[in-house]
Design a protein around this motif. Structure first.
Motif, PDB file in Angstrom:
ATOM      1  N   LEU A  48       0.802  -1.224   0.000  1.00 27.46           N
ATOM      2  CA  LEU A  48       0.000   0.000   0.000  1.00 27.46           C
ATOM      3  C   LEU A  48       0.830   1.266   0.000  1.00 27.46           C
ATOM      4  O   LEU A  48       0.310   2.361  -0.073  1.00 27.46           O
ATOM      5  N   LEU A  49       2.152   1.103   0.091  1.00 31.28           N
ATOM      6  CA  LEU A  49       2.981   2.295   0.109  1.00 31.28           C
ATOM      7  C   LEU A  49       3.505   2.664  -1.271  1.00 31.28           C
ATOM      8  O   LEU A  49       4.282   3.589  -1.401  1.00 31.28           O
ATOM      9  N   ALA A  85     -12.429   0.685   5.135  1.00 29.15           N
ATOM     10  CA  ALA A  85     -11.441  -0.223   5.717  1.00 29.15           C
ATOM     11  C   ALA A  85     -10.452  -0.672   4.645  1.00 29.15           C
ATOM     12  O   ALA A  85     -10.777  -0.694   3.456  1.00 29.15           O
ATOM     13  N   GLN A  86      -9.269  -1.049   5.046  1.00 30.40           N
ATOM     14  CA  GLN A  86      -8.282  -1.662   4.158  1.00 30.40           C
ATOM     15  C   GLN A  86      -7.858  -0.744   3.019  1.00 30.40           C
ATOM     16  O   GLN A  86      -7.687  -1.181   1.886  1.00 30.40           O
ATOM     17  N   MET A  87      -7.710   0.529   3.289  1.00 28.25           N
ATOM     18  CA  MET A  87      -7.354   1.445   2.210  1.00 28.25           C
ATOM     19  C   MET A  87      -5.957   2.026   2.393  1.00 28.25           C
ATOM     20  O   MET A  87      -5.539   2.897   1.653  1.00 28.25           O
ATOM     21  N   GLY A  88      -5.239   1.565   3.395  1.00 30.94           N
ATOM     22  CA  GLY A  88      -3.832   1.947   3.498  1.00 30.94           C
ATOM     23  C   GLY A  88      -3.545   3.190   4.314  1.00 30.94           C
ATOM     24  O   GLY A  88      -2.400   3.637   4.352  1.00 30.94           O
ATOM     25  N   ALA A  89      -4.522   3.750   4.964  1.00 35.49           N
ATOM     26  CA  ALA A  89      -4.273   4.997   5.677  1.00 35.49           C
ATOM     27  C   ALA A  89      -3.356   4.799   6.882  1.00 35.49           C
ATOM     28  O   ALA A  89      -2.496   5.627   7.154  1.00 35.49           O
ATOM     29  N   THR A  91      -1.112   2.476   7.238  1.00 35.87           N
ATOM     30  CA  THR A  91       0.227   2.231   6.705  1.00 35.87           C
ATOM     31  C   THR A  91       0.871   3.556   6.292  1.00 35.87           C
ATOM     32  O   THR A  91       2.050   3.805   6.550  1.00 35.87           O
ATOM     33  N   TRP A  92       0.077   4.390   5.654  1.00 37.53           N
ATOM     34  CA  TRP A  92       0.568   5.711   5.304  1.00 37.53           C
ATOM     35  C   TRP A  92       1.066   6.444   6.543  1.00 37.53           C
ATOM     36  O   TRP A  92       2.136   7.062   6.537  1.00 37.53           O
ATOM     37  N   SER A  93       0.287   6.364   7.618  1.00 40.96           N
ATOM     38  CA  SER A  93       0.637   7.152   8.804  1.00 40.96           C
ATOM     39  C   SER A  93       1.967   6.709   9.393  1.00 40.96           C
ATOM     40  O   SER A  93       2.735   7.531   9.871  1.00 40.96           O
ATOM     41  N   THR A 126       2.622  -5.190  13.829  1.00 40.66           N
ATOM     42  CA  THR A 126       2.331  -5.603  12.456  1.00 40.66           C
ATOM     43  C   THR A 126       2.677  -4.542  11.422  1.00 40.66           C
ATOM     44  O   THR A 126       2.752  -4.831  10.242  1.00 40.66           O
ATOM     45  N   ARG A 127       2.866  -3.298  11.841  1.00 43.72           N
ATOM     46  CA  ARG A 127       3.159  -2.276  10.828  1.00 43.72           C
ATOM     47  C   ARG A 127       4.470  -1.550  11.056  1.00 43.72           C
ATOM     48  O   ARG A 127       5.334  -1.498  10.188  1.00 43.72           O
ATOM     49  N   LEU A 128       4.605  -0.989  12.232  1.00 39.12           N
ATOM     50  CA  LEU A 128       5.761  -0.133  12.443  1.00 39.12           C
ATOM     51  C   LEU A 128       7.075  -0.926  12.461  1.00 39.12           C
ATOM     52  O   LEU A 128       8.012  -0.609  11.722  1.00 39.12           O
TER      53      LEU A 128
END
Ligand SMILES: [Zn+2]
Length: 729
Positions: A48-49, A85-89, A91-93, A126-128
């Motif tokens: 998503l990035l 939901a599930q739109m990558g926001a 992950t963007w943050s 799971t993300r950072l």
């Protein structure tokens, strides 16, 4: 340290910070888009990035430091994400936070706020963490000593602080420059005072900073919640997909989702803002998808095929607003398998939970209709049946139930009468009707309720325990055994005094606990509003007959025309019943061991629009229906056979006549229970009210009660008459 304003200065600083050729370029420090490329995060499987593929994040991928931190930059008031939901926001943050940290010249203190600990930890693990570990460029900046710290992470000279709103340290005194607030709609139920109070306190943390940027991210929730309010105050940036026939969107001057799509030529002369294209997610899926096999969207205006929803542009509906920069994106923009046009329609048509669909797919707030128990068709049916059954509003009655709810100087009163009310058209017999509605103004409510108790022969009343507890307890004592005092408390639907431990009933010296009935707000309201929706209660036709005295002691007669009172009379009752929706929200409480409790909540959305009055008639109705239950009554709709029907109707008429002979009538033409004297009246106790004791009642088997017209058994708790009257001679 002097503020760095030019790229040259930045580059110089970076040269000092990194070994030659190994660090981020000055352009990457300045421009988030370039940073994404250089950090090679999308190579780490963080799909998503990729700014080239996930174009709906384009406006926020293109942010530069100048835009962000310049006092005149377009993000100065903060950024709001209204997202599906599930739109990558999220992950963007994460990537955006890290990008903020790589500028060594400007150490930042960044807050990342989450609703609960679970969500926060999920975000970190799971993300950072995978992201930081995935990029060699970023790994260089990490301070290993603090890598596993779940309170804060140090990247370069900046620090990201992690907090969850439910936690003790949520509002600690760490000063912040920027904060990211995630899933803000969930904060409402978690932080005392709601999301607004939490954000206000966070703003205080930023008081010393010259940046003070707030970023709010959330999937949508229900209409009118905190995130929606922020959205409506914002510039409302949406993605407009181009229609092959050139349809355009006319932006409504009111800051709401009420934009219209019209053929281009119709836009001529339109005073407001005209934007090329159409926001697909503003429409019901049935209007933008032809059938579940469809591979393209269709324009809701002209029906033209919109082959590529991603062919279009972002535009702010209200570019001149002083509010935040807000961006909306829905799954209609996504190209995953699950977001194909036909699939979106199919998911819409088969949705078990419409709120989840509207929130998660269309990025629109939604209140489930199933959360709103009484709908217009229920009301209309109750009135039509009431009309056909020949019902009227009453001045008095017998064997009635009463509910009363207090607010400020007003008492909302609902009285219902049990019976066998025949709708000749359907042949159904209904067990209850509304007999009387009233909003009494003034402090003399005890006297008024005393009178109604007598006029309507009330056998069981439930009234609000609060706010005037002394007088409500006195009232209950005066009508010993016939009045319960309601208090909303989570738990079982209804807990009567006898259901509770004697010890808990004895705690108060004035005996108030003896009269208290505990009701779970959501459970009891859903039961009583459900009883109305299922048709148990008929609404009489005709004007509401009652005398109403306002605070100046002016006698008003036609209640429906009293002006200046919100929610008065039958119309007010209807609005209160229909406007009430029920929901359950999870509340996280902070105790020694953290526990989740279900907090009950009611949503009264329509009343906000109408200027914000509370649905007190709905509470009064709830108390009244609960009174029928407290009285031991359980009812179901009967289908009468014609002979019984005729007999019942006849018996009812006889009963009215015979009663008239047995006791004096009130001036309004009703049987006057008060004439029986204090002994008869006060002697009504639930346990004693058995059929078969009456001179008219059945001695064995079942028979039509001549008093109520109900089909009763010899020993059933159905008869409403006081003991003194119905004792056999
Ligand atoms: Zn079109």
């Amino acid at each position: 340290m002097a503020k760095i304003r030019t790229l040259a200065q930045l580059g110089q600083t970076l040269d000092e910070a990194f070994a030659p050729g190994e660090g981020f370029s000055p352009e990457a420090v300045e421009d988030f888009y370039i940073f994404l490329k250089e950090a090679r995060l999308m190579d780490q499987g963080i799909r998503l990035l990729d700014p080239d593929k996930f174009y709906w994040l384009d406006p926020v991928y293109r942010i530069t430091r100048t835009e962000l931190f310049d006092p005149a930059g377009r993000f100065r008031n903060g950024i709001v994400f209204r997202k599906a939901a599930q739109m990558g926001a999220s992950t963007w943050s994460v990537a955006f936070m890290v990008w903020l940290c790589i500028d060594e010249s400007r150490p930042l203190s960044i807050g990342s706020y989450w609703p609960t600990k679970e969500e926060l930890q999920n975000f970190i693990t799971t993300r950072l963490d995978p992201m930081l570990q995935g990029s060699p460029q970023l790994a260089r900046l990490m301070d290993d000593a603090e890598f596993d710290n779940t309170q804060a992470k140090k990247i370069g000279r900046s620090t990201i602080y992690f907090r969850h709103v439910a936690g003790k340290s949520a509002m600690d005194a760490v000063p912040m420059d920027l904060v990211f607030c995630d899933e803000v709609r969930l904060w409402e139920a978690i932080y005392p005072g709601g999301a607004a109070a939490a954000l206000e306190r966070i703003m205080l943390r930023m008081g010393q900073s010259d940046i003070q940027l707030m970023i709010l991210m959330s999937t949508t929730g229900i209409p009118e919640d905190y995130m929606e309010q922020r959205w409506f105050e914002s510039n409302q940036t949406k993605y407009f997909s181009l229609c092959p026939n050139g349809c355009v969107t006319l932006v409504s001057a009111a800051s709401r989702d009420e934009n219209r799509v019209v053929p281009r030529h119709e836009a001529q002369g339109y005073e407001g803002r005209v934007i090329e294209g159409v926001v697909l997610s503003d429409f019901e899926p049935t209007r933008i998808v032809s059938d579940i096999r469809a591979r393209t969207f269709t324009c809701p205006c002209c029906g033209g095929d919109i082959e590529d929803p991603q062919s279009g542009h972002y535009a702010a509906c209200y570019p001149d607003t002083e509010g935040m920069f807000a961006i909306e994106f829905a799954q209609t923009l996504s190209k995953t398998k699950n977001s194909r046009p036909g699939r979106i329609l199919e998911r819409y048509l088969t949705a078990q939970d419409m709120k989840e669909f509207m929130n998660g797919v269309m990025a629109k707030p939604h209140l489930n209709a199933e959360g709103r128990p009484v709908k217009p068709e229920h009301w209309n049916l109750a009135r039509e049946r009431g009309f056909r059954a020949g019902l009227t509003w009453e001045y008095g009655g017998a064997g009635c139930y009463l509910g009363a709810d207090f607010r400020h100087n007003q008492t909302h009163i609902v009285i219902g009468e049990p019976g066998e009310y025949l709708d000749p058209e359907s042949g159904l017999i209904f067990p209850f009707k509304l007999a009387h509605l009233e909003v009494f103004e003034g402090p003399e409510w005890p006297e008024r309720l005393d009178q109604l108790m007598v006029d309507f022969g009330v056998v069981q009343a439930i009234i609000d325990f609060l706010p005037d507890t002394n007088r409500t307890v006195q009232f209950a004592k005066r009508h010993e055994g016939r009045v319960l005092l309601a208090e909303y408390r989570n738990g079982d639907l209804m807990r009567l005094p006898n259901d509770r431990k004697a010890a808990t009933r004895r705690v108060s010296p004035d005996g108030r606990e003896e009269y208290k009935v505990l009701l779970d707000q959501v459970k009891s309201l859903s039961a009583s509003l459900g009883a109305f929706a299922s048709g148990q209660w008929l609404v009489p036709d005709g004007p509401l007959r009652q005398d109403f005295t306002d605070r100046k002691n002016v006698l008003l007669t036609d209640f429906d025309v009293v002006e200046g009172m919100d929610g008065a009379g039958r119309e007010g009752f209807k609005q209160h019943l229909m406007g009430l929706a029920l929901r359950n929200v999870t509340q996280v409480t902070q105790t020694d061991h953290r526990e989740k409790v279900n907090k009950s909540g009611i949503v009264t959305q329509e009343f906000y629009d109408a200027g914000g009055f509370d649905p007190h008639f709905a509470h009064a109705f709830n108390y009244m229906v609960m009174a029928t239950r407290a009285d031991g009554g359980s009812v179901k709709l009967l289908k009468a056979n014609p002979e019984d029907l005729a007999a019942a109707m006849q018996a009812r008429q006889i009963a009215r006549g015979e009663v008239a002979q047995a006791a004096p009538m009130t001036p309004s033409g009703k049987f006057n229970l008060a004439a029986l004297g204090p002994q008869g009246l006060m002697g009504v106790r639930k346990a004693q009210r058995k059929c078969g004791g009456c001179v008219h009642g059945p001695r064995e088997g079942r028979a039509i009660c001549l008093w109520t017209g109900m089909n009763v058994g010899a020993d059933e708790p159905a008869c409403p008459l006081p003991t003194g009257y119905r004792a056999r001679p």
